[in-house]
Design a protein around this motif. Structure first.
Motif, PDB file in Angstrom:
ATOM      1  N   PHE A  76       0.913  -1.182  -0.100  1.00  0.00           N
ATOM      2  CA  PHE A  76       0.090  -0.158  -0.045  1.00  0.00           C
ATOM      3  C   PHE A  76       0.949   1.312   0.038  1.00  0.00           C
ATOM      4  O   PHE A  76       2.137   1.308   0.410  1.00  0.00           O
ATOM      5  CB  PHE A  76      -0.976   0.018   1.096  1.00  0.00           C
ATOM      6  N   TYR A  77       0.274   2.227  -0.674  1.00  0.00           N
ATOM      7  CA  TYR A  77       1.054   3.572  -0.601  1.00  0.00           C
ATOM      8  C   TYR A  77       0.627   4.666   0.354  1.00  0.00           C
ATOM      9  O   TYR A  77      -0.662   4.870   0.308  1.00  0.00           O
ATOM     10  CB  TYR A  77       0.745   4.070  -2.090  1.00  0.00           C
ATOM     11  N   ALA A  78       1.400   5.017   1.334  1.00  0.00           N
ATOM     12  CA  ALA A  78       0.931   5.956   2.048  1.00  0.00           C
ATOM     13  C   ALA A  78       0.925   7.425   1.690  1.00  0.00           C
ATOM     14  O   ALA A  78       0.489   8.254   2.124  1.00  0.00           O
ATOM     15  CB  ALA A  78       2.003   5.943   3.436  1.00  0.00           C
ATOM     16  N   THR A  79       2.019   7.535   0.630  1.00  0.00           N
ATOM     17  CA  THR A  79       2.288   9.064   0.066  1.00  0.00           C
ATOM     18  C   THR A  79       2.163   8.605  -1.520  1.00  0.00           C
ATOM     19  O   THR A  79       1.489   7.955  -2.042  1.00  0.00           O
ATOM     20  CB  THR A  79       3.435   9.765   0.581  1.00  0.00           C
ATOM     21  N   GLY A  80       3.147   9.201  -2.437  1.00  0.00           N
ATOM     22  CA  GLY A  80       3.187   9.335  -3.625  1.00  0.00           C
ATOM     23  C   GLY A  80       2.350  10.120  -4.381  1.00  0.00           C
ATOM     24  O   GLY A  80       1.762  11.014  -3.654  1.00  0.00           O
ATOM     25  N   PHE A  81       2.163  10.013  -5.837  1.00  0.00           N
ATOM     26  CA  PHE A  81       1.406  11.006  -6.643  1.00  0.00           C
ATOM     27  C   PHE A  81      -0.061  10.756  -6.179  1.00  0.00           C
ATOM     28  O   PHE A  81      -0.362  11.840  -5.830  1.00  0.00           O
ATOM     29  CB  PHE A  81       1.835  10.585  -8.017  1.00  0.00           C
ATOM     30  N   ALA A  82      -0.554   9.789  -6.150  1.00  0.00           N
ATOM     31  CA  ALA A  82      -2.114   9.929  -6.007  1.00  0.00           C
ATOM     32  C   ALA A  82      -2.240  10.298  -4.578  1.00  0.00           C
ATOM     33  O   ALA A  82      -3.366  10.875  -4.197  1.00  0.00           O
ATOM     34  CB  ALA A  82      -2.707   8.476  -6.254  1.00  0.00           C
ATOM     35  N   GLY A  83      -1.464   9.864  -3.470  1.00  0.00           N
ATOM     36  CA  GLY A  83      -1.753  10.144  -2.187  1.00  0.00           C
ATOM     37  C   GLY A  83      -1.671  11.542  -1.863  1.00  0.00           C
ATOM     38  O   GLY A  83      -2.366  12.061  -0.951  1.00  0.00           O
TER      39      GLY A  83
ATOM     40  N   PHE B 274     -11.729  -0.751  -7.084  1.00  0.00           N
ATOM     41  CA  PHE B 274     -11.451  -0.285  -8.397  1.00  0.00           C
ATOM     42  C   PHE B 274     -10.122  -0.369  -8.753  1.00  0.00           C
ATOM     43  O   PHE B 274      -9.169  -0.091  -8.292  1.00  0.00           O
ATOM     44  CB  PHE B 274     -11.990   1.158  -8.532  1.00  0.00           C
ATOM     45  N   LYS B 275     -10.150  -1.221  -9.953  1.00  0.00           N
ATOM     46  CA  LYS B 275      -8.817  -1.208 -10.650  1.00  0.00           C
ATOM     47  C   LYS B 275      -8.542   0.051 -11.600  1.00  0.00           C
ATOM     48  O   LYS B 275      -9.352   0.449 -12.482  1.00  0.00           O
ATOM     49  CB  LYS B 275      -8.653  -2.500 -11.628  1.00  0.00           C
ATOM     50  N   VAL B 276      -7.855   0.936 -11.416  1.00  0.00           N
ATOM     51  CA  VAL B 276      -7.541   2.094 -11.900  1.00  0.00           C
ATOM     52  C   VAL B 276      -6.390   2.264 -12.980  1.00  0.00           C
ATOM     53  O   VAL B 276      -5.577   1.289 -13.229  1.00  0.00           O
ATOM     54  CB  VAL B 276      -7.392   3.312 -11.080  1.00  0.00           C
ATOM     55  N   ASP B 277      -6.449   3.175 -13.709  1.00  0.00           N
ATOM     56  CA  ASP B 277      -5.252   3.597 -14.739  1.00  0.00           C
ATOM     57  C   ASP B 277      -4.138   3.806 -14.001  1.00  0.00           C
ATOM     58  O   ASP B 277      -3.795   4.682 -13.594  1.00  0.00           O
ATOM     59  CB  ASP B 277      -5.561   4.740 -15.725  1.00  0.00           C
ATOM     60  N   SER B 278      -3.238   2.805 -13.985  1.00  0.00           N
ATOM     61  CA  SER B 278      -1.905   3.060 -13.374  1.00  0.00           C
ATOM     62  C   SER B 278      -1.008   4.099 -13.756  1.00  0.00           C
ATOM     63  O   SER B 278      -0.006   4.521 -13.162  1.00  0.00           O
ATOM     64  CB  SER B 278      -1.129   1.723 -13.397  1.00  0.00           C
ATOM     65  N   ILE B 279      -1.106   4.429 -15.203  1.00  0.00           N
ATOM     66  CA  ILE B 279      -0.423   5.535 -15.864  1.00  0.00           C
ATOM     67  C   ILE B 279      -0.626   6.673 -15.435  1.00  0.00           C
ATOM     68  O   ILE B 279       0.153   7.564 -14.690  1.00  0.00           O
ATOM     69  CB  ILE B 279      -0.376   5.582 -17.299  1.00  0.00           C
ATOM     70  N   THR B 280      -2.120   7.405 -15.082  1.00  0.00           N
ATOM     71  CA  THR B 280      -2.257   8.603 -14.761  1.00  0.00           C
ATOM     72  C   THR B 280      -2.322   8.596 -13.364  1.00  0.00           C
ATOM     73  O   THR B 280      -2.256   9.516 -12.793  1.00  0.00           O
ATOM     74  CB  THR B 280      -3.614   9.101 -15.640  1.00  0.00           C
ATOM     75  N   TRP B 281      -2.585   7.215 -12.757  1.00  0.00           N
ATOM     76  CA  TRP B 281      -2.718   7.620 -11.205  1.00  0.00           C
ATOM     77  C   TRP B 281      -1.198   7.317 -10.375  1.00  0.00           C
ATOM     78  O   TRP B 281      -1.229   7.436  -9.287  1.00  0.00           O
ATOM     79  CB  TRP B 281      -3.489   6.504 -10.698  1.00  0.00           C
ATOM     80  N   ASN B 282      -0.155   6.756 -11.150  1.00  0.00           N
ATOM     81  CA  ASN B 282       1.146   6.375 -10.640  1.00  0.00           C
ATOM     82  C   ASN B 282       2.205   6.937 -11.331  1.00  0.00           C
ATOM     83  O   ASN B 282       3.250   7.531 -10.769  1.00  0.00           O
ATOM     84  CB  ASN B 282       0.949   4.860 -10.276  1.00  0.00           C
TER      85      ASN B 282
ATOM     86  N   SER C 177      -6.380  14.247 -15.017  1.00  0.00           N
ATOM     87  CA  SER C 177      -7.093  12.858 -15.469  1.00  0.00           C
ATOM     88  C   SER C 177      -7.439  12.028 -14.149  1.00  0.00           C
ATOM     89  O   SER C 177      -8.517  11.709 -14.210  1.00  0.00           O
ATOM     90  CB  SER C 177      -6.208  12.115 -16.231  1.00  0.00           C
ATOM     91  N   MET C 178      -6.655  12.034 -13.012  1.00  0.00           N
ATOM     92  CA  MET C 178      -7.142  11.287 -11.982  1.00  0.00           C
ATOM     93  C   MET C 178      -8.314  11.912 -11.180  1.00  0.00           C
ATOM     94  O   MET C 178      -9.084  11.387 -10.730  1.00  0.00           O
ATOM     95  CB  MET C 178      -5.931  11.319 -10.939  1.00  0.00           C
ATOM     96  N   LEU C 179      -8.182  13.196 -11.080  1.00  0.00           N
ATOM     97  CA  LEU C 179      -9.386  13.670 -10.567  1.00  0.00           C
ATOM     98  C   LEU C 179     -10.726  13.758 -11.429  1.00  0.00           C
ATOM     99  O   LEU C 179     -11.630  13.579 -10.534  1.00  0.00           O
ATOM    100  CB  LEU C 179      -9.056  15.557 -10.339  1.00  0.00           C
ATOM    101  N   ALA C 180     -10.522  13.679 -12.631  1.00  0.00           N
ATOM    102  CA  ALA C 180     -11.943  13.410 -13.377  1.00  0.00           C
ATOM    103  C   ALA C 180     -12.412  12.023 -13.072  1.00  0.00           C
ATOM    104  O   ALA C 180     -13.438  11.823 -12.954  1.00  0.00           O
ATOM    105  CB  ALA C 180     -11.275  13.281 -14.799  1.00  0.00           C
ATOM    106  N   ASP C 181     -11.315  10.992 -13.009  1.00  0.00           N
ATOM    107  CA  ASP C 181     -11.827   9.754 -12.375  1.00  0.00           C
ATOM    108  C   ASP C 181     -12.392   9.537 -11.369  1.00  0.00           C
ATOM    109  O   ASP C 181     -13.410   8.738 -11.058  1.00  0.00           O
ATOM    110  CB  ASP C 181     -10.442   8.799 -12.521  1.00  0.00           C
ATOM    111  N   LEU C 182     -12.137  10.413 -10.298  1.00  0.00           N
ATOM    112  CA  LEU C 182     -12.629  10.434  -9.011  1.00  0.00           C
ATOM    113  C   LEU C 182     -14.282  10.862  -9.002  1.00  0.00           C
ATOM    114  O   LEU C 182     -14.680  10.269  -8.087  1.00  0.00           O
ATOM    115  CB  LEU C 182     -11.609  11.092  -7.876  1.00  0.00           C
ATOM    116  N   TYR C 183     -14.368  11.642  -9.915  1.00  0.00           N
ATOM    117  CA  TYR C 183     -15.794  11.757  -9.918  1.00  0.00           C
ATOM    118  C   TYR C 183     -16.903  10.655 -10.271  1.00  0.00           C
ATOM    119  O   TYR C 183     -17.853  10.558  -9.562  1.00  0.00           O
ATOM    120  CB  TYR C 183     -16.147  13.083 -11.083  1.00  0.00           C
ATOM    121  N   LYS C 184     -16.222   9.727 -11.046  1.00  0.00           N
ATOM    122  CA  LYS C 184     -16.811   8.628 -11.450  1.00  0.00           C
ATOM    123  C   LYS C 184     -16.899   7.371 -10.354  1.00  0.00           C
ATOM    124  O   LYS C 184     -17.946   7.153  -9.936  1.00  0.00           O
ATOM    125  CB  LYS C 184     -16.308   7.955 -12.719  1.00  0.00           C
ATOM    126  N   TYR C 185     -15.768   7.529  -9.813  1.00  0.00           N
ATOM    127  CA  TYR C 185     -15.732   6.383  -8.537  1.00  0.00           C
ATOM    128  C   TYR C 185     -16.357   7.015  -7.482  1.00  0.00           C
ATOM    129  O   TYR C 185     -17.060   6.008  -6.453  1.00  0.00           O
ATOM    130  CB  TYR C 185     -14.372   6.214  -8.298  1.00  0.00           C
TER     131      TYR C 185
END
Length: 331
Positions: free
Chosen positions: A217-224, A301-309, A319-327
């Motif tokens: 699991f990721y505690a920080t990173g890009f999505a974090g 949810f299995k998400v797009d690893s490219i734009t999420w990570n 792109s990630m923020l747009a995905d979150l609207y859907k999820y």
């Protein structure tokens, strides 16, 4: 005598009047004269010499760079978003040489190899006037890079907002950078407003399954960092000591540490690495997996690893923020 006095008085009056007119004209010219150059000088200042402080020192640019080399994926995304095509860039982690969403903007760009080991000889051949790298990746080769061209090092890889500011400054694109950040701040505010009670009450988990059979699991990173900005909390089991970004879990008994109200899986499945898919299947088919609240509530949810990570830039963030609207089922 009276006639002479009258004549002297008239001469003195005329002289003072002439001096007043002359003084007014001169003052007007002096105040208006700098104004015209000031208006025309602003663009010259923007395009002129500047000194930039970065993670490994300072660098002075004589003029707006025209041949830019970028050495990490997030900066490739950012430079393209700012409207600058680099002459050379390290290749994408997947969808080589460039991520599909960047490909049309990267025609003719020299592939400089991997982010962790860029081709220095190819960089020299490009004769760049600016190199942008990142300290975690390129600290050891910084002296070599800075001997080739003025070189800027960012402090972090995935701090896309700080990296955007570095790039906007160095590329003489401050106006464009400010616009991107202002647009982002507006979208974040809109998301928080529309998400309502979910902000602060929802715990999100970012997981990935590894080729060696482990899970992390990721505690920080890009999505974090984006979740933190949005006000979305992390499970207590995933709060790590400062400086530690991920934790690998080697046994299925550690499964509860992957849990969250929402579980986002950033595993990148690659046909050339069946072991990754096997690892994902082993964990998600285990009886303990079904006990996770995120799984039971249909929020895995299995998400797009490219734009999420992997991509790590400003376009990927949008792109990630747009995905979150859907999820989060926000309209």
């Amino acid at each position: 005598m009276r006639v002479l006095q009258l004549m002297l008085a008239m001469v003195l009056t005329l002289a003072l009047s002439a001096c007043g007119t002359s003084s007014t004209t001169t003052t007007g010219s002096a105040s208006s004269s700098p104004a015209a150059p000031a208006a025309s000088a602003a663009p010259q200042t923007d395009a002129g010499e500047k000194t930039i402080k970065h993670a490994m020192g300072t660098v002075t640019l004589k003029k707006k760079p025209e041949r830019v080399v970028v050495l990490f994926n997030g900066m490739t995304d950012i430079t393209v978003h700012l409207g600058v095509k680099p002459v050379g860039s390290v290749q994408s982690w997947e969808e080589k040489p460039w991520y599909n969403y960047l490909r049309t903007k990267m025609e003719g760009v020299k592939d400089l190899g991997e982010e962790t080991q860029p081709n220095v000889e190819a960089i020299i051949a490009l004769k760049p006037d600016l190199i942008i790298g990142t300290k975690p990746r390129h600290e050891k080769i910084y002296p070599q890079l800075s001997s080739i061209a003025p070189t800027i090092m960012t402090e972090e890889i995935f701090d896309w907002k700080a990296n955007l500011k570095y790039a906007a400054d160095a590329l003489y694109k401050k106006e464009e950078g400010d616009k991107i950040l202002a647009d982002w701040d507006k979208k974040v505010a809109e998301f928080k407003q529309k998400a309502g009670d979910k902000i602060g009450k929802t715990e999100v988990s970012i997981v990935r399954f590894e080729r060696d059979g482990s899970a992390r699991f990721y505690a920080t990173g890009f999505a974090g960092t984006i979740f933190k900005e949005l006000g979305l909390a992390r499970p207590k089991a995933q709060i790590l000591e400062p400086g530690k970004a991920v934790l690998n879990l080697t046994t299925k008994e550690q499964m509860p540490q992957l849990d969250g109200d929402y579980i986002f899986d950033i595993t990148r499945l690659n046909a050339g690495e069946p072991s990754v898919e096997k690892s994902q299947n082993d964990w998600t088919s285990h009886p303990l997996w079904k006990n996770l609240k995120g799984v039971k509530n249909g929020k895995y949810f299995k998400v797009d690893s490219i734009t999420w990570n992997l991509a790590g830039g400003s376009m990927a963030a949008q792109s990630m923020l747009a995905d979150l609207y859907k999820y989060f089922e926000i309209k």
